[in-house]
Design an enzyme around this catalytic site. Structure first.
Site, short mmCIF file in Angstrom:
data_model
loop_
_atom_site.label_atom_id
_atom_site.label_comp_id
_atom_site.label_asym_id
_atom_site.label_seq_id
_atom_site.Cartn_x
_atom_site.Cartn_y
_atom_site.Cartn_z
N HIS A 335 0.85 -1.19 0.00
CA HIS A 335 0.00 0.00 0.00
C HIS A 335 0.88 1.23 0.00
O HIS A 335 1.75 1.39 0.87
CB HIS A 335 -0.90 0.01 1.23
CG HIS A 335 -1.73 1.25 1.35
ND1 HIS A 335 -2.46 1.77 0.31
CD2 HIS A 335 -1.92 2.12 2.40
CE1 HIS A 335 -3.08 2.86 0.69
NE2 HIS A 335 -2.76 3.10 1.96
N GLU A 359 4.42 0.58 -23.53
CA GLU A 359 5.21 -0.64 -23.43
C GLU A 359 5.18 -1.24 -22.02
O GLU A 359 5.16 -2.46 -21.85
CB GLU A 359 6.66 -0.34 -23.83
CG GLU A 359 7.61 -1.53 -23.75
CD GLU A 359 7.31 -2.62 -24.77
OE1 GLU A 359 7.85 -3.73 -24.60
OE2 GLU A 359 6.53 -2.37 -25.72
N HIS A 415 -6.13 9.21 -1.87
CA HIS A 415 -5.48 8.41 -0.83
C HIS A 415 -4.21 7.72 -1.36
O HIS A 415 -3.10 8.08 -0.97
CB HIS A 415 -6.48 7.37 -0.31
CG HIS A 415 -5.98 6.55 0.84
ND1 HIS A 415 -6.82 5.96 1.74
CD2 HIS A 415 -4.73 6.22 1.24
CE1 HIS A 415 -6.12 5.30 2.64
NE2 HIS A 415 -4.83 5.44 2.35
#
Length: 449
Positions: A335, A359, A415
């Site tokens: 995270h 790519e 966030h």
């Protein structure tokens, strides 16, 4: 002082004698030399133990000075051990459940705690000079030919051969797997048929079947505790660079340097066997230490955590981590509070982000097809709305996983991002690819290209 001298002279005389009491002049000079070396080693070892208040690390090594060679033994090592009238017997070095140590000095004599192979989990403290590194059946018979006569005369041939077969099987494994296999009752069936004979040979007391059952049950309970203690030590102490205790602090430092986990934000979790290692919450991620981590099982039950004195709490991301493990069978979840993720969500008001023609899309894994994307495919990443607490994101996170079965990441507006993979390498690689793709996508949106 005089008594000490008498004891030393007695040990010199004892070491000159063979197991039958005969003095071997041929080995007299060498044995006195080895005894002198051994005395020096024992004195040093005694001083070191005294300095550490007699406490020894479960993974600390102990040296064998016999035969003029130095062998280092640790928990999980396979050895040959000689005791009493029995021939050398294969065994494994394991921590004593009573003292929680695998080595000790008894009257200045170093000893190791050994569990014997194919012997109903019998164990004993053995003098170090009676222990050598385990070798195969052929090697030991060439080195000590009289074993053939010993096992024939004592009717231990079948049992000894099975013990060696078990030891050779265990020796081929790594230490963690070896200890687990030894205590997994894989060999107990073959042992149990020989218990009566073994007990009658090793003791004049004839045990009743009920006593034998009680002995086996007690051995099993003790060994279960030993295995549990070993697993705990594996969770606490592991020198492997790929162990989560070392990986998580290292990765957090890298993520901090990239600006992804600033201000104590962000988190990481890695699955290791059946354990989930999780970084603490609300801490400077670049300063996390190996013993700061929390450990829980796949059910979410806490197994181990940092010392209470540190006053650390488990990552607030844990519910999302567990959701990724349970819903996607992830091996690691990361995270990050990436600025580019927040910028991109501001530029993209929809509930999903679409990227194509770049790519680096080839570095993203398609969880639905089970293979990596081609650069001409369209990458779709869900965006969910933020909440006050991470735990409140779980429901919308699960909905996103069901609606987008191909995705390996979920963006949280204003966030950051959660990204996962089958292992920590895949998760880290995809995180880097996503960040690259986001930077280019921001550039394209700002410049309308």
């Amino acid at each position: 002082m005089a008594q000490s001298g008498i004891k030393i002279m007695k040990r010199v005389e004892d070491i000159k004698k063979s197991r039958y009491g005969r003095i071997s002049n041929k080995r007299k000079f060498n044995e006195e030399l080895h005894f002198s070396l051994g005395e020096s080693y024992r004195k040093i070892n005694f001083l070191l133990n005294k300095k550490s208040n007699g406490k020894s690390s479960p993974t600390a090594a102990i040296n064998n000075m016999s035969n003029g060679k130095r062998n280092s033994f640790n928990v999980g090592d396979m050895v040959w051990a000689k005791t009493g009238k029995y021939p050398v017997w294969p065994g494994i070095v394991i921590t004593d459940p009573e003292t929680n140590k695998f080595s000790k000095n008894e009257n200045m004599v170093p000893m190791l705690h050994i569990y014997y192979c194919n012997d109903a989990y019998k164990r004993n403290w053995i003098k170090l000079k009676q222990i050598t590194k385990f070798s195969g059946k052929e090697e030991i018979l060439n080195e000590i030919p009289k074993i053939t006569t010993q096992i024939s005369r004592s009717k231990l041939k079948v049992k000894w051969n099975q013990a060696v077969e078990e030891a050779e099987y265990l020796a081929a494994m790594d230490k963690d797997q070896r200890i687990s296999s030894f205590f997994a009752n894989k060999f107990l069936a073959s042992n149990s048929s020989l218990i009566n004979k073994a007990e009658s040979e090793s003791s004049t007391e004839q045990k009743t079947p009920s006593k034998q059952s009680a002995m086996l049950e007690n051995n099993f309970n003790v060994n279960q505790q030993i295995e549990s203690n070993h697993n705990e030590q594996t969770l606490l102490n592991n020198d492997s660079k790929d162990h989560p205790r070392h990986l998580i602090p290292e990765l957090c430092r890298q993520f901090y340097a990239n600006g992804w986990v600033t201000g104590t934000g962000g988190g990481i979790s890695i699955k290791y066997n059946d354990h989930i290692f999780i970084a603490p919450s609300g801490v400077q991620k670049e300063r996390i230490q190996p013993d700061d981590l929390f450990v829980q099982n796949l059910k979410g039950e806490d197994i181990m955590g940092p010392n209470a004195e540190k006053k650390l709490s488990k990552s607030q991301c844990t519910p999302i981590f567990m959701c990724s493990y349970n819903e996607r069978n992830a091996g690691a979840v990361i995270h990050v509070h990436s600025k580019d993720v927040v910028k991109l969500c501001l530029l993209n008001p929809e509930n999903e982000l679409r990227i194509t023609g770049l790519e680096m899309i080839k570095g993203i894994f398609n969880e639905k097809t089970g293979k990596f994307y081609d650069n001409d495919e369209e990458l779709i990443i869900p965006i969910i709305e933020n909440s006050k607490y991470e735990k409140d994101l779980v429901d919308t996170f699960k909905i996103a996983l069901k609606k987008y079965p191909s995705t390996s990441a979920v963006l949280v507006r204003n966030h950051g991002m959660y990204v996962w993979g089958s292992n920590w390498k895949t998760a880290k690689t995809q995180l880097e690819c996503y960040e690259y793709l986001f930077q280019i996508t921001i550039f394209k949106k700002i410049h309308n290209v």
